[in-house]
Design a protein around this motif. Structure first.
Motif, mmCIF file in Angstrom:
data_model
loop_
_atom_site.group_PDB
_atom_site.id
_atom_site.type_symbol
_atom_site.label_atom_id
_atom_site.label_comp_id
_atom_site.label_asym_id
_atom_site.label_seq_id
_atom_site.Cartn_x
_atom_site.Cartn_y
_atom_site.Cartn_z
ATOM 1 N N VAL A 136 5.536 4.623 -7.231
ATOM 2 C CA VAL A 136 4.495 4.969 -6.263
ATOM 3 C C VAL A 136 3.831 6.294 -6.626
ATOM 4 C CG1 VAL A 136 4.112 5.694 -3.860
ATOM 5 C CG2 VAL A 136 5.475 3.666 -4.338
ATOM 6 N N LEU A 137 4.615 7.239 -7.143
ATOM 7 C CA LEU A 137 4.141 8.602 -7.366
ATOM 8 C C LEU A 137 3.726 8.885 -8.805
ATOM 9 C CD1 LEU A 137 6.856 10.463 -5.261
ATOM 10 C CD2 LEU A 137 4.532 9.880 -4.574
ATOM 11 N N LEU A 138 3.781 7.900 -9.673
ATOM 12 C CA LEU A 138 3.483 8.127 -11.084
ATOM 13 C C LEU A 138 2.049 8.616 -11.262
ATOM 14 C CD1 LEU A 138 4.741 7.810 -13.920
ATOM 15 C CD2 LEU A 138 3.671 5.554 -14.020
ATOM 16 N N PRO A 139 1.850 9.832 -11.765
ATOM 17 C CA PRO A 139 0.489 10.361 -11.907
ATOM 18 C C PRO A 139 -0.355 9.497 -12.838
ATOM 19 C CG PRO A 139 2.116 12.116 -12.121
ATOM 20 C CD PRO A 139 2.876 10.813 -12.160
ATOM 21 N N GLY A 140 -1.529 9.145 -12.382
ATOM 22 C CA GLY A 140 -2.467 8.398 -13.209
ATOM 23 C C GLY A 140 -2.285 6.904 -13.204
#
Length: 210
Positions: free
Chosen positions: A166-170
């Motif tokens: 959910v929080l993976l940048p990009g």
């Protein structure tokens, strides 16, 4: 004035420790990890700076304890909210939604927490983590697991993986899709827990795996 009893001193220490944990969650969520100093945390908590080193080996350990406390309290509130239930499938659904909800509602804090676990310091055990583990393990037992000592670590790993996704940048994964995958894995109906608005991805929910 008579000296305080051992039980009173223990309660005061407990409250001081909890104020530090609460202040850490607030400040890291507001400013980020690097911009938050131990002095800032002590000031926000209204405690002496030296108490931090008394309770915690370092800043990273303090953060992990603080986030594990937040996760424990959030999970506990979700499991015990009205209407209370002993149904294991509903309780597992609430657990999944509670942890995913933290990633949605506190992205900076949870991203910082997961990054710390993946760094050199790794996963640190603490009383808050143990309480969280007990609650998750109990959820697996209520769900009906025949082998909770195996199934609890798997659930923990799946939830951690979903939070990272959910929080993976990009390249974040849609939360509804991750929820659907977890619910399908455990044979949970979409309507259990706190389903997000808009219904399941694709309009229909896949049949649970047997």
């Amino acid at each position: 004035m008579s000296p305080r009893s051992a039980s009173v001193n223990e309660e005061l220490r407990r409250r001081s420790r909890e104020r530090l944990l609460h202040a850490t969650v607030e400040l890291v969520g507001e400013r980020g990890y690097e911009a938050t100093t131990l002095g800032d945390i002590a000031d926000r908590a209204g405690t002496a700076r030296g108490l931090i080193s008394y309770y915690f080996p370092g800043k990273r350990h303090l953060l992990q304890s603080a986030v594990h406390r937040l996760m424990h309290l959030t999970l506990e509130a979700a499991l015990e909210r009205e209407p209370r239930t002993e149904d294991g499938r509903e309780r597992l659904a609430r657990a999944v939604d509670a942890i995913l909800g933290l990633a949605r509602d506190r992205p900076r804090l949870m991203r910082t927490h997961m990054a710390g676990i993946l760094q050199a310091e790794g996963f640190m055990r603490c009383p808050e983590q143990q309480r969280l583990a007990e609650l998750l393990r109990e959820t697996v037992v209520r769900y009906g697991s025949p082998d909770p000592d195996t199934d609890y670590p798997l659930l923990r790993a799946l939830l951690m993986g979903a939070v990272v996704a959910v929080l993976l940048p990009g390249a974040p994964m849609p939360m509804a899709r991750l929820r659907a995958e977890l619910f399908q894995r455990y044979g949970l109906d979409w309507e259990l827990g706190v389903p997000p608005d808009g219904g399941p991805p694709g309009g229909t929910f896949p049949s649970p795996r047997q």
